[in-house]
Enzyme design. Sequence first.
Site, mmCIF file in Angstrom:
data_model
loop_
_atom_site.group_PDB
_atom_site.id
_atom_site.type_symbol
_atom_site.label_atom_id
_atom_site.label_comp_id
_atom_site.label_asym_id
_atom_site.label_seq_id
_atom_site.Cartn_x
_atom_site.Cartn_y
_atom_site.Cartn_z
ATOM 1 N N LYS A 191 64.466 25.217 9.193
ATOM 2 C CA LYS A 191 65.007 24.993 10.545
ATOM 3 C C LYS A 191 65.022 23.523 10.965
ATOM 4 O O LYS A 191 65.888 23.104 11.722
ATOM 5 C CB LYS A 191 64.236 25.823 11.582
ATOM 6 N N GLY B 88 50.812 29.317 22.767
ATOM 7 C CA GLY B 88 51.221 28.823 21.451
ATOM 8 C C GLY B 88 52.093 27.592 21.572
ATOM 9 O O GLY B 88 52.766 27.396 22.597
ATOM 10 N N ASP C 160 68.360 30.525 19.615
ATOM 11 C CA ASP C 160 67.095 31.155 20.053
ATOM 12 C C ASP C 160 66.858 30.962 21.552
ATOM 13 O O ASP C 160 66.248 31.809 22.204
ATOM 14 C CB ASP C 160 65.906 30.559 19.296
ATOM 15 N N THR D 239 66.290 30.354 8.571
ATOM 16 C CA THR D 239 64.934 30.723 8.930
ATOM 17 C C THR D 239 63.945 29.834 8.174
ATOM 18 O O THR D 239 64.347 28.891 7.486
ATOM 19 C CB THR D 239 64.707 32.248 8.730
ATOM 20 N N ASN E 16 69.035 26.977 14.122
ATOM 21 C CA ASN E 16 68.932 28.315 13.523
ATOM 22 C C ASN E 16 70.294 28.905 13.168
ATOM 23 O O ASN E 16 70.382 29.976 12.588
ATOM 24 C CB ASN E 16 68.158 29.284 14.437
ATOM 25 N N SER F 34 64.161 39.537 5.696
ATOM 26 C CA SER F 34 64.946 39.281 6.912
ATOM 27 C C SER F 34 65.666 40.541 7.377
ATOM 28 O O SER F 34 66.239 41.294 6.576
ATOM 29 C CB SER F 34 65.984 38.178 6.634
HETATM 30 P P1 NAP Z 1 54.669 28.692 14.243
HETATM 31 O O1 NAP Z 1 55.577 27.512 14.323
HETATM 32 O O2 NAP Z 1 53.817 28.857 13.037
HETATM 33 O O3 NAP Z 1 53.732 28.633 15.557
HETATM 34 C C1 NAP Z 1 52.722 29.571 15.792
HETATM 35 C C2 NAP Z 1 51.840 29.126 16.961
HETATM 36 O O4 NAP Z 1 50.879 30.132 17.176
HETATM 37 C C3 NAP Z 1 51.095 27.821 16.732
HETATM 38 O O5 NAP Z 1 51.043 27.090 17.929
HETATM 39 C C4 NAP Z 1 49.696 28.289 16.342
HETATM 40 O O6 NAP Z 1 48.668 27.420 16.733
HETATM 41 C C5 NAP Z 1 49.564 29.543 17.184
HETATM 42 N N1 NAP Z 1 48.599 30.457 16.606
HETATM 43 C C6 NAP Z 1 48.631 31.021 15.378
HETATM 44 N N2 NAP Z 1 47.548 31.819 15.208
HETATM 45 C C7 NAP Z 1 46.826 31.741 16.352
HETATM 46 C C8 NAP Z 1 45.605 32.334 16.794
HETATM 47 N N3 NAP Z 1 44.905 33.157 16.004
HETATM 48 N N4 NAP Z 1 45.158 32.034 18.030
HETATM 49 C C9 NAP Z 1 45.867 31.201 18.827
HETATM 50 N N5 NAP Z 1 47.021 30.604 18.465
HETATM 51 C C10 NAP Z 1 47.491 30.880 17.245
HETATM 52 O O7 NAP Z 1 55.477 30.055 14.375
HETATM 53 P P2 NAP Z 1 56.819 30.310 15.237
HETATM 54 O O8 NAP Z 1 58.002 30.085 14.388
HETATM 55 O O9 NAP Z 1 56.672 29.567 16.506
HETATM 56 O O10 NAP Z 1 56.736 31.898 15.481
HETATM 57 C C11 NAP Z 1 55.735 32.447 16.295
HETATM 58 C C12 NAP Z 1 55.963 33.943 16.526
HETATM 59 O O11 NAP Z 1 57.192 34.148 17.216
HETATM 60 C C13 NAP Z 1 56.035 34.777 15.251
HETATM 61 O O12 NAP Z 1 55.358 35.998 15.485
HETATM 62 C C14 NAP Z 1 57.520 35.030 15.076
HETATM 63 O O13 NAP Z 1 57.788 36.254 14.391
HETATM 64 C C15 NAP Z 1 57.961 35.129 16.538
HETATM 65 N N6 NAP Z 1 59.401 34.807 16.729
HETATM 66 C C16 NAP Z 1 60.215 35.785 17.209
HETATM 67 C C17 NAP Z 1 61.553 35.526 17.438
HETATM 68 C C18 NAP Z 1 62.446 36.617 17.974
HETATM 69 O O14 NAP Z 1 63.684 36.498 17.870
HETATM 70 N N7 NAP Z 1 61.907 37.645 18.577
HETATM 71 C C19 NAP Z 1 62.079 34.258 17.153
HETATM 72 C C20 NAP Z 1 61.201 33.264 16.668
HETATM 73 C C21 NAP Z 1 59.860 33.558 16.461
HETATM 74 P P3 NAP Z 1 48.291 26.084 15.932
HETATM 75 O O15 NAP Z 1 49.420 25.134 16.194
HETATM 76 O O16 NAP Z 1 47.015 25.650 16.529
HETATM 77 O O17 NAP Z 1 48.196 26.485 14.492
#
Ligand code: NAP
Length: 286
Positions: A70, A130, A106, A66, A91, A19
């Site tokens: 969550k 996504g 967030d 995290t 969060n 983290s």
């Molecule tokens: P998550 O709950 O695992 O969701 C990921 C999503 O991406 C799911 O809908 C998944 O589809 C889709 N996905 C994964 N691989 C894929 C691929 N190859 N092709 C198409 N779709 C794909 O993860 P999350 O918590 O939402 O986080 C997602 C991203 O946001 C991460 O990179 C994280 O680091 C980033 N994030 C950043 C912040 C920030 O403060 N900047 C905050 C939160 C998250 P399926 O449902 O079909 O598996």
Amino acid sequence: MITGKTQLLGVIGHPVQHSLSPAMHNAAIANLGLDYVYLPFPIAPDNLKAALDGFAAIGVVGFSITIPHKQAILPLLSEISPIAQAVGAVNTVVRKDNHWLGTNTDIDGFISPLKNYDKDWSNKVAVVLGNGGAARAVVAGLTQLGVAQIHLLGRNMEKLQVFQQSWENSPLSAKLQVHEWEYLPQLLPKTNLLVNTTPVGMYPKVEESPVGKAEMANLQPGAITYDLIYTPNPTQFLAQAQQVGAVPIDGLEMLVQQGAIALKMWLQRDSVPVDVMRQALRDRLG
Ligand code: NAP
């Protein structure tokens, strides 16, 4: 320096070793000259309730949450803010009057950089790639901004329908449409804001992008592209978007802003040194 009066803040996760939040929050605390410390607490899912009881016993002021806690933390809290209830995830937790209060920063963290680009979103079309946890915060944020349409794309229609149904009783449902990924080329020419919430393109798979180079050419110049990923910077997605004249926003600012909002709550301050927090993250990310 740790003293007998040092107050505790932290982040719980499993794993939590990587983290960036301790670097960001401790830099701000040091800058403010306050006697607080922000620690990473690795908490296995089975120990979540025990950890909360322990935190109460030792007087933890508040903490970030995290993966994977969550959603799991919701039933353990005394109060959950309406926005965290709508998103279905917490969060940030604050201790108040011997109770744990949960919220989700967030959403405001996500919209914060967007406010610099446009004041009126009421005729804008947003496309979100996504349908995971971050996408829920993003669509809630887009609703707060007041965009006209939200198109959410995923690779699994069942999951997309569950996502859509979960907003059925909210004002968002009238604006939200879900589509399978193949529909993206039809949407891009009318997209004003394109948000990547998938992990595609995240380190170490830095050559990947959720949108092909040829597809990206359909985006209108001046459209905003927002990648929630913060390493690498820029991602392939943002680099390609810039080549066709789109405006890039990376995930670092969301990380900074959601942290700043949480820190203000824990310290009960109107302002915290956001520049110091941003720089601490940049230093850590190289
Ligand atoms: P998550 O709950 O695992 O969701 C990921 C999503 O991406 C799911 O809908 C998944 O589809 C889709 N996905 C994964 N691989 C894929 C691929 N190859 N092709 C198409 N779709 C794909 O993860 P999350 O918590 O939402 O986080 C997602 C991203 O946001 C991460 O990179 C994280 O680091 C980033 N994030 C950043 C912040 C920030 O403060 N900047 C905050 C939160 C998250 P399926 O449902 O079909 O598996």
